[in-house]
Write an enzyme that holds these catalytic residues in place. Structure first.
Site, PDB file in Angstrom:
ATOM      1  N   ASP A  62      -5.952 -16.295   3.323  1.00 39.37           N
ATOM      2  CA  ASP A  62      -6.990 -16.563   4.037  1.00 39.37           C
ATOM      3  C   ASP A  62      -8.471 -16.299   2.708  1.00 39.37           C
ATOM      4  O   ASP A  62      -9.317 -17.224   2.604  1.00 39.37           O
ATOM      5  CB  ASP A  62      -7.746 -15.725   5.338  1.00 39.37           C
ATOM      6  N   ASP A  89      -5.564  -3.865  -2.084  1.00 41.19           N
ATOM      7  CA  ASP A  89      -6.922  -3.535  -2.357  1.00 41.19           C
ATOM      8  C   ASP A  89      -7.260  -4.076  -3.711  1.00 41.19           C
ATOM      9  O   ASP A  89      -8.047  -4.847  -4.033  1.00 41.19           O
ATOM     10  CB  ASP A  89      -7.796  -2.263  -2.246  1.00 41.19           C
ATOM     11  N   LYS A 127       0.744  -1.216   0.010  1.00 45.91           N
ATOM     12  CA  LYS A 127      -0.181   0.121   0.177  1.00 45.91           C
ATOM     13  C   LYS A 127       0.996   1.107   0.021  1.00 45.91           C
ATOM     14  O   LYS A 127       0.955   2.191   0.803  1.00 45.91           O
ATOM     15  CB  LYS A 127      -0.704   0.049   1.346  1.00 45.91           C
TER      16      LYS A 127
END
Length: 368
Positions: free
Chosen positions: A256, A228, A195
């Site tokens: 996950d 994202d 990020k």
């Protein structure tokens, strides 16, 4: 457990920490399968069982006893079942079961976590992602495991809390090298996830990965992607990824999410590696205390973790390949667990099915 090999065969010493919840159940499955593999392929397994997590708290008051760490340092690999459960939720932060997991990574230098995400046609229907997007998915998520916000300074003052995310260039360099080596064995593509538009540690990640890949792995293509966007692309075009490299927190979340591509967290193995051949191997599904003791835990993730251990730490490649094949044959033949289908089978039935395919393949090879 000790599975003694004949005198002319080689012996592998590993430490097992079955842990909590369904951990001991899937660990028992692993022991049964290892017995079959060691007999078929002519190696010995000497397992030293130790404590971690809630089981260690109950026995010693410490989620990671010194005896466990010492035993692990003297082994070729560590096999871990699962850690945690609501029984220990009231423990102080430093005495929670999960602290044992974080500490063992730090104590043993397990800085590189590998989570392979490989889809199988039989399992496509169990994923929330459309089947046509799952063909050819083979992603290796490489997660830095001993730095970042999980290990940074933490502070709480009334209604204000602070968690520091800290990385050094050396920490990023060593895990990037691991990703580069893996990429060279695969499709030679790395997507580094960060990020960097808002986080300074992410900017450092970009600088270091560009330098390491450019200087040491010039044949590897390196792409950067915001976390994202990576989360969206994992669902919309998962087959576009080869090696995904990222920091600790982002890797935890993305791996996950990626487990849903395969249909269940009960199908996902992992390896946590130090320098050299040493590693800790565990399923990613957690302790699942709600089903513990019922005999219905999915052991496939643990058995796939065994295959990773055989391949990466013990160098029993033939045995690892045989186990992988036995597992995928079970899937193709419809040997599925209750987390996948209502009529699914339990832990023991899966274990027996895998062992039958392993022993049957051995018999077939002897008569061929």
């Amino acid at each position: 457990m000790s599975n003694a090999a004949p005198a002319d065969n080689h012996q592998h010493r590993i430490v097992a920490v079955p842990g909590d919840g369904v951990g001991p159940e899937v660990y028992a499955s692993a022991c049964t399968v290892l017995d079959v593999l060691s007999s078929r392929f002519g190696f010995g397994i000497d397992i030293d069982e130790q404590l971690i997590g809630g089981a260690a708290i109950d026995a010693t008051g410490n989620p990671l006893p010194d005896e466990t760490v010492a035993a692990c340092r003297d082994a070729k690999a560590v096999l871990l079942g699962a850690v945690g459960g609501p029984k220990w939720d009231a423990q102080p932060r430093e005495l929670r079961p999960e602290r044992g997991l974080l500490r063992i990574r730090s104590e043993l230098g397990l800085y590189c976590n590998l989570r392979p995400i490989v889809t199988h046609p039989t399992l496509h229907r169990f994923s929330p992602v459309r089947p046509e997007r799952l063909d050819g998915v083979n992603v290796m998520i490489v997660r830095e495991l001993t730095g970042g916000i999980y290990f940074g300074e933490k502070r709480r003052e009334g209604d204000v809390a602070e968690d520091v995310c800290r990385y050094t260039a050396d920490e990023i360099t060593r895990v990037t090298r691991q990703a580069g080596r893996l990429a060279m064995q695969r499709d030679r593509r790395i997507v580094q996830v960060d990020k960097s538009n808002v986080i300074e540690t992410s900017r450092l990640w970009r600088e270091v990965t560009e330098r390491v890949i450019g200087e040491e792995f010039p044949e590897v293509s390196l792409e950067h992607l915001y976390v994202d966007a990576a989360a969206m692309h994992l669902l919309s075009k998962p087959a576009s990824f080869d090696v995904m490299l990222t920091e600790n927190l982002f890797g935890d979340i993305l791996s996950d999410e990626a487990s849903m591509l395969c249909g269940s967290m009960g199908l996902l193995p992992s390896a946590s590696l130090a320098d050299g051949d040493f590693g800790l191997y565990e399923p990613v599904h957690g302790s699942a205390p709600d089903i513990a003791g019922q005999g219905i835990a999915n052991p496939y993730a643990m058995l796939l973790s065994i295959a990773m251990m055989l391949r990466l730490s013990l160098h029993e490649t033939e045995a690892a390949d045989a186990l992988d094949s036995a597992i995928t044959d079970c899937w193709s033949d419809g040997v599925l667990t209750l987390d996948l289908v209502p009529e699914g089978v339990g832990t023991e039935a899966v274990t027996e099915a895998v062992c039958r395919r392993l022993t049957g393949a051995a018999a077939a090879s002897r008569t061929a």
